[in-house]
Each structure stands twice: as C-alpha cells, then as structure tokens.
Design a protein around this motif. Structure first.
Motif, PDB file in Angstrom:
ATOM      1  N   GLU A  24      59.619  48.939 100.332  1.00  0.00           N
ATOM      2  CA  GLU A  24      59.805  50.211 101.033  1.00  0.00           C
ATOM      3  C   GLU A  24      61.025  50.960 100.502  1.00  0.00           C
ATOM      4  O   GLU A  24      61.055  52.193 100.520  1.00  0.00           O
ATOM      5  N   GLN A  25      61.996  50.227 100.000  1.00  0.00           N
ATOM      6  CA  GLN A  25      63.191  50.854  99.425  1.00  0.00           C
ATOM      7  C   GLN A  25      62.865  51.665  98.174  1.00  0.00           C
ATOM      8  O   GLN A  25      63.632  52.517  97.748  1.00  0.00           O
ATOM      9  N   PHE A  26      61.697  51.407  97.588  1.00  0.00           N
ATOM     10  CA  PHE A  26      61.264  52.115  96.384  1.00  0.00           C
ATOM     11  C   PHE A  26      60.157  53.124  96.685  1.00  0.00           C
ATOM     12  O   PHE A  26      59.488  53.616  95.776  1.00  0.00           O
ATOM     13  N   GLY A  27      59.934  53.423  97.956  1.00  0.00           N
ATOM     14  CA  GLY A  27      58.951  54.427  98.335  1.00  0.00           C
ATOM     15  C   GLY A  27      57.562  53.889  98.634  1.00  0.00           C
ATOM     16  O   GLY A  27      56.638  54.661  98.870  1.00  0.00           O
ATOM     17  N   PHE A  28      57.384  52.578  98.646  1.00  0.00           N
ATOM     18  CA  PHE A  28      56.093  51.990  99.009  1.00  0.00           C
ATOM     19  C   PHE A  28      55.980  51.931 100.527  1.00  0.00           C
ATOM     20  O   PHE A  28      56.978  51.806 101.229  1.00  0.00           O
ATOM     21  N   GLU A  29      54.744  52.004 101.024  1.00  0.00           N
ATOM     22  CA  GLU A  29      54.476  51.845 102.449  1.00  0.00           C
ATOM     23  C   GLU A  29      53.349  50.844 102.619  1.00  0.00           C
ATOM     24  O   GLU A  29      52.411  50.806 101.814  1.00  0.00           O
ATOM     25  N   GLU A  30      53.432  50.040 103.684  1.00  0.00           N
ATOM     26  CA  GLU A  30      52.348  49.094 103.951  1.00  0.00           C
ATOM     27  C   GLU A  30      51.077  49.883 104.219  1.00  0.00           C
ATOM     28  O   GLU A  30      51.067  50.824 105.007  1.00  0.00           O
ATOM     29  N   THR A  42      47.419  35.295 104.174  1.00  0.00           N
ATOM     30  CA  THR A  42      47.353  36.695 104.578  1.00  0.00           C
ATOM     31  C   THR A  42      47.863  37.523 103.405  1.00  0.00           C
ATOM     32  O   THR A  42      48.885  37.207 102.803  1.00  0.00           O
ATOM     33  N   ASN A  43      47.119  38.556 103.072  1.00  0.00           N
ATOM     34  CA  ASN A  43      47.436  39.450 101.961  1.00  0.00           C
ATOM     35  C   ASN A  43      47.810  40.814 102.527  1.00  0.00           C
ATOM     36  O   ASN A  43      47.063  41.387 103.320  1.00  0.00           O
ATOM     37  N   TYR A  44      48.961  41.312 102.122  1.00  0.00           N
ATOM     38  CA  TYR A  44      49.451  42.610 102.567  1.00  0.00           C
ATOM     39  C   TYR A  44      49.478  43.537 101.365  1.00  0.00           C
ATOM     40  O   TYR A  44      49.816  43.115 100.261  1.00  0.00           O
ATOM     41  N   TYR A  45      49.129  44.788 101.573  1.00  0.00           N
ATOM     42  CA  TYR A  45      49.149  45.770 100.503  1.00  0.00           C
ATOM     43  C   TYR A  45      50.198  46.820 100.802  1.00  0.00           C
ATOM     44  O   TYR A  45      50.332  47.272 101.943  1.00  0.00           O
ATOM     45  N   VAL A  46      50.953  47.201  99.770  1.00  0.00           N
ATOM     46  CA  VAL A  46      51.886  48.322  99.853  1.00  0.00           C
ATOM     47  C   VAL A  46      51.505  49.297  98.745  1.00  0.00           C
ATOM     48  O   VAL A  46      51.071  48.890  97.669  1.00  0.00           O
ATOM     49  N   ALA A  47      51.634  50.586  99.038  1.00  0.00           N
ATOM     50  CA  ALA A  47      51.241  51.606  98.061  1.00  0.00           C
ATOM     51  C   ALA A  47      52.294  52.707  98.049  1.00  0.00           C
ATOM     52  O   ALA A  47      52.964  52.957  99.051  1.00  0.00           O
ATOM     53  N   ASP A  48      52.414  53.373  96.894  1.00  0.00           N
ATOM     54  CA  ASP A  48      53.304  54.523  96.812  1.00  0.00           C
ATOM     55  C   ASP A  48      52.471  55.802  96.782  1.00  0.00           C
ATOM     56  O   ASP A  48      51.237  55.760  96.798  1.00  0.00           O
ATOM     57  N   ASP A  49      53.138  56.942  96.765  1.00  0.00           N
ATOM     58  CA  ASP A  49      52.449  58.236  96.822  1.00  0.00           C
ATOM     59  C   ASP A  49      51.540  58.497  95.627  1.00  0.00           C
ATOM     60  O   ASP A  49      50.599  59.273  95.727  1.00  0.00           O
ATOM     61  N   SER A  50      51.809  57.852  94.488  1.00  0.00           N
ATOM     62  CA  SER A  50      50.997  58.098  93.295  1.00  0.00           C
ATOM     63  C   SER A  50      49.768  57.193  93.225  1.00  0.00           C
ATOM     64  O   SER A  50      48.978  57.290  92.303  1.00  0.00           O
ATOM     65  N   GLY A  51      49.625  56.281  94.195  1.00  0.00           N
ATOM     66  CA  GLY A  51      48.458  55.405  94.225  1.00  0.00           C
ATOM     67  C   GLY A  51      48.707  54.018  93.669  1.00  0.00           C
ATOM     68  O   GLY A  51      47.797  53.193  93.649  1.00  0.00           O
ATOM     69  N   VAL A  52      49.918  53.730  93.195  1.00  0.00           N
ATOM     70  CA  VAL A  52      50.235  52.388  92.729  1.00  0.00           C
ATOM     71  C   VAL A  52      50.221  51.458  93.939  1.00  0.00           C
ATOM     72  O   VAL A  52      50.803  51.771  94.978  1.00  0.00           O
ATOM     73  N   GLU A  53      49.514  50.328  93.806  1.00  0.00           N
ATOM     74  CA  GLU A  53      49.375  49.406  94.933  1.00  0.00           C
ATOM     75  C   GLU A  53      49.739  47.990  94.501  1.00  0.00           C
ATOM     76  O   GLU A  53      49.373  47.551  93.416  1.00  0.00           O
TER      77      GLU A  53
END
Length: 93
Positions: A24-30, A42-53
């Motif tokens: 999250e410190q780099f702009g990713f959100e769960e 359990t698998n969690y996904y984080v993504a940034d505004d450009s679609g990198v996941e």
C-alpha cells in the motif's frame, strides 16, 4: 507469434496483512482474495492504478525460503492458449 501480457506474479508471504500494508505504501490496494479448496492457503491480491497485480499467498508464518522459493508463479495472458501451448511445447515447458 501472439502477444503475451503479464497478468500477475504470485509471491509467498508469511503475513499477508503486513505484506498488504507494505505494498500500500507504493500505491497498491487490496482488490480481492480467495482460499484454496483444501482451506490451506489464502491468496490476497493487491493492484495499482495501472492494472499491475500481485498475488500474495499466505504461508502460515513460514519465513524461511530458499533462493527462488519466495515466489510461486508468473501468470501470463495470451490471445490463443492452444496455439501458444503448441508453439512452446517442444521447448521443455
């Protein structure tokens, strides 16, 4: 030859909550999560505004990884799965 795009990379993590906070410190959100049918991971996904996941696979506190075992897989998207498999089959994949 078709184009491939990176869909996500799966990383093995001991503490998903701490890992999510780190990214999250780099702009990713769960973005979403799922648990494997056997209930073990359990698998969690984080993504940034450009679609990198990134997929974060929780390892129940395991923190000791050998070189190369801290990541699980790299997911690629292709236009035609069958044609791609036929093209790479002879390359030992």
């Amino acid at each position: 030859m078709g184009n491939a795009s990176i869909l996500h990379m799966c990383l093995n993590v001991a503490d998903a909550t701490a890992s999510i906070a780190f990214y999250e410190q780099f702009g990713f959100e769960e973005s979403w999560q799922f648990t494997t049918p056997d209930g073990e991971t359990t698998n969690y996904y984080v993504a940034d505004d450009s679609g990198v996941e990134l997929q974060l696979a929780e390892t129940d506190g395991e923190t000791s990884f050998e070189m190369g075992s801290g990541w699980d897989h790299l997911a690629l998207g292709v236009d035609d799965v069958d044609a791609t498999v036929e093209r790479i089959d002879h390359r030992g994949v």
